[in-house]
Design an enzyme around this catalytic site. Sequence first.
Site, PDB file in Angstrom:
ATOM      1  N   HIS A  18       3.890  -5.234 -20.110  1.00 30.71           N
ATOM      2  CA  HIS A  18       4.464  -4.279 -19.150  1.00 30.71           C
ATOM      3  C   HIS A  18       4.235  -2.842 -19.639  1.00 30.71           C
ATOM      4  CE1 HIS A  18       7.793  -3.772 -15.889  1.00 30.71           C
ATOM      5  NE2 HIS A  18       6.890  -2.806 -15.825  1.00 30.71           N
ATOM      6  N   ARG A  34       6.095  -6.349 -10.131  1.00 38.18           N
ATOM      7  CA  ARG A  34       7.224  -7.024 -10.774  1.00 38.18           C
ATOM      8  C   ARG A  34       6.904  -8.509 -10.833  1.00 38.18           C
ATOM      9  NH1 ARG A  34       8.721  -2.862 -12.527  1.00 38.18           N
ATOM     10  NH2 ARG A  34      10.774  -1.858 -12.344  1.00 38.18           N
ATOM     11  N   LEU A  46       0.836  -1.195   0.000  1.00 33.13           N
ATOM     12  CA  LEU A  46       0.000   0.000   0.000  1.00 33.13           C
ATOM     13  C   LEU A  46       0.879   1.256   0.000  1.00 33.13           C
ATOM     14  CD1 LEU A  46      -3.145   0.459   0.079  1.00 33.13           C
ATOM     15  CD2 LEU A  46      -2.823   1.162   2.452  1.00 33.13           C
ATOM     16  N   GLY A  47       1.688   1.374  -1.060  1.00 32.93           N
ATOM     17  CA  GLY A  47       2.472   2.584  -1.257  1.00 32.93           C
ATOM     18  C   GLY A  47       1.685   3.564  -2.117  1.00 32.93           C
ATOM     19  N   ARG A  48       2.402   4.379  -2.899  1.00 28.89           N
ATOM     20  CA  ARG A  48       1.727   5.357  -3.755  1.00 28.89           C
ATOM     21  C   ARG A  48       0.763   4.682  -4.717  1.00 28.89           C
ATOM     22  NH1 ARG A  48       7.169   7.118  -3.645  1.00 28.89           N
ATOM     23  NH2 ARG A  48       7.501   9.290  -2.965  1.00 28.89           N
ATOM     24  N   ILE A  49       1.264   3.669  -5.432  1.00 36.15           N
ATOM     25  CA  ILE A  49       0.448   3.011  -6.452  1.00 36.15           C
ATOM     26  C   ILE A  49      -0.634   2.162  -5.805  1.00 36.15           C
ATOM     27  CG2 ILE A  49       0.498   1.323  -8.322  1.00 36.15           C
ATOM     28  CD1 ILE A  49       3.314   2.399  -9.002  1.00 36.15           C
ATOM     29  N   ILE A 100       0.709  -5.762 -11.238  1.00 33.48           N
ATOM     30  CA  ILE A 100       1.257  -4.631 -11.993  1.00 33.48           C
ATOM     31  C   ILE A 100       2.586  -4.194 -11.368  1.00 33.48           C
ATOM     32  CG2 ILE A 100      -0.871  -3.765 -13.018  1.00 33.48           C
ATOM     33  CD1 ILE A 100       0.554  -2.357  -9.752  1.00 33.48           C
ATOM     34  N   ARG A 103       4.790  -4.542   5.283  1.00 30.38           N
ATOM     35  CA  ARG A 103       5.659  -4.950   6.388  1.00 30.38           C
ATOM     36  C   ARG A 103       5.174  -4.365   7.708  1.00 30.38           C
ATOM     37  NH1 ARG A 103      11.329  -3.608   3.498  1.00 30.38           N
ATOM     38  NH2 ARG A 103       9.967  -2.043   2.583  1.00 30.38           N
ATOM     39  N   GLU A 107      10.912 -11.097 -18.420  1.00 32.31           N
ATOM     40  CA  GLU A 107      10.465 -10.267 -19.541  1.00 32.31           C
ATOM     41  C   GLU A 107      11.580 -10.067 -20.565  1.00 32.31           C
ATOM     42  OE1 GLU A 107       8.963  -6.623 -17.909  1.00 32.31           O
ATOM     43  OE2 GLU A 107       7.446  -7.638 -16.698  1.00 32.31           O
ATOM     44  N   ASP A 155       0.527  -7.732 -16.002  1.00 33.25           N
ATOM     45  CA  ASP A 155       1.255  -6.755 -16.803  1.00 33.25           C
ATOM     46  C   ASP A 155       2.756  -6.991 -16.723  1.00 33.25           C
ATOM     47  OD1 ASP A 155       1.534  -4.432 -18.441  1.00 33.25           O
ATOM     48  OD2 ASP A 155       2.058  -3.256 -16.668  1.00 33.25           O
TER      49      ASP A 155
END
Length: 310
Positions: free
Chosen positions: A276, A229, A149-152, A227, A172, A258, A253
């Site tokens: 991606h 890694r 639950l960071g920015r994205i 979305i 965490r 990759e 994505d």
Amino acid sequence: MTVLQVGTLKPSLAQTLERRHRAIPLPDHDRDGFLAEHGEAVTAIVTSGRFGVSADLMAKLPHLGAIVNFGVGYDTTDVDAARERGILVSNTPDVLTDCVADTAVGLFLDVMRGFSAADRFVRAGSWPAEGNFPLTHQASNRRVGILGLGRIGSAIAHRLTAFGCTISYHNRRPVEGSPYAYRADLVEMAREVDVLVVAAAGGQSTAGLVSREVLTALGPQGYLVNIARGSVVDEETLVELLREGKLAGAGLDVFEHEPKVPSALFALDNVVLLPHLGSGTVETRGAMEDLTLANLDSFLHSGTVLNPVY
């Protein structure tokens, strides 16, 4: 000061680097010879999350002072080695948050409603031949767990709240002031949600975090959206469970190796595959380019970067 370009970059960015800074691309062949000739002069590197900078390369650039990353993800750069050598590392946060979050919501809707599969159904002429497309599942009012639950992750949660979804998250540690329910145990969160959205940073600390145990807990009625890694998910197990019907579906994505994508996924209509492109809009890539150049200019003029990652 010599700027080194590591890996392929957005063409307009590469052109600006060459025109403004006379940047030199690191060749694919005879790198040792190239570094022996130019390594002493290099003070800054511009790269992307697809390529990054290894500790070995840093060691061959004795005057390297900054690694400027085009993109928010920097897990392909050995940040610990950079820190030990006093090398600054920057990225381009915030400017891509909205488009990546939009991509997550698009995958969420697509995999649950089967839009891509229905499109293929129509294009193949199956509608008049076979009748209506099979029923899919409602996307609104679902229980969604967000890993990271960071920015994205927060932007994804905000969007899905508008769909009436109940949001929980695993980090965490709890996010102070968050309106969403914190789950300290990722397996337990996977067991209680309908959709698990992966928005965690990549790197060694999160490699395989979405393990067989987590995917099994998500279960045959559960969907995975990634979305972040590809390395965060146990891809081999994911493919196995999707093929065996032990997961309802996945919207992906990103992938572990990759641009290689497991071929077993190509035949599955309950899987949506994207190359991606989470930040792949004209507006966002332009903003990322501007911020990359601003970080580089800041270092070259003041010895600091605008967006340090540590």
